[in-house]
Design a protein around this motif. Structure first.
Motif, PDB file in Angstrom:
ATOM      1  N   HIS A   1       5.534  27.882  12.090  1.00 13.34           N
ATOM      2  CA  HIS A   1       4.236  27.382  11.631  1.00 13.34           C
ATOM      3  C   HIS A   1       3.878  25.981  12.117  1.00 13.34           C
ATOM      4  O   HIS A   1       2.909  25.395  11.626  1.00 13.34           O
ATOM      5  N   MET A   2       4.650  25.412  13.056  1.00 16.61           N
ATOM      6  CA  MET A   2       4.318  24.073  13.551  1.00 16.61           C
ATOM      7  C   MET A   2       4.905  23.874  14.954  1.00 16.61           C
ATOM      8  O   MET A   2       6.017  24.292  15.225  1.00 16.61           O
TER       9      MET A   2
ATOM     10  N   SER B   1      -0.566  23.052  13.875  1.00 15.50           N
ATOM     11  CA  SER B   1      -0.103  23.723  12.663  1.00 15.50           C
ATOM     12  C   SER B   1      -1.175  24.695  12.186  1.00 15.50           C
ATOM     13  O   SER B   1      -2.230  24.823  12.811  1.00 15.50           O
ATOM     14  N   ARG B   2      -0.914  25.330  11.066  1.00 15.38           N
ATOM     15  CA  ARG B   2      -1.906  26.244  10.483  1.00 15.38           C
ATOM     16  C   ARG B   2      -3.189  25.515  10.107  1.00 15.38           C
ATOM     17  O   ARG B   2      -4.256  26.108  10.016  1.00 15.38           O
ATOM     18  N   ASN B   3      -3.075  24.219   9.852  1.00 13.80           N
ATOM     19  CA  ASN B   3      -4.233  23.426   9.447  1.00 13.80           C
ATOM     20  C   ASN B   3      -5.044  22.908  10.621  1.00 13.80           C
ATOM     21  O   ASN B   3      -6.029  22.216  10.427  1.00 13.80           O
TER      22      ASN B   3
END
Length: 101
Positions: free
Chosen positions: A24-25, A66-68
């Motif tokens: 995720h990163m 990242s997901r953000n």
């Protein structure tokens, strides 16, 4: 140039960049942005892999995906476990000057 996997991490080194991926990163460093790299001693309560040593990489800029979303950090430190082969490859790719041993 070189790619290594130490589950759950993946390391990739090209002629221009170093990429560190974990679930995720993703951290993306241009070799031209790396200021230096020094061995890092983990706190006593954390386990150290017998072959991989931790290093602190200081960079002028670090790109994080990242997901953000994607963002850039300036004057960032990244502490990673690195295999000696990856350390040698990084040292050969960039104009690092060895201090001490």
């Amino acid at each position: 140039m070189i790619s290594q996997v130490k589950y759950p991490y993946r390391y990739t080194l090209t002629k221009k960049e170093f990429i560190f991926q974990k679930p995720h990163m993703t951290y993306h460093l241009m070799l031209s942005d790396i200021i230096g790299m020094i061995p890092y001693t983990l706190p006593k309560n954390e386990l150290q892999h017998p072959t991989w040593q931790h290093y602190q990489i200081r960079a002028k800029a670090l790109h994080v995906v990242s997901r953000n979303g994607t963002f850039e950090k300036e004057s960032a430190d990244l502490i990673l476990p690195l295999h000696p082969r990856m350390v040698r490859a990084l040292a050969e790719m960039d104009n690092f000057v060895q201090i001490g041993d």
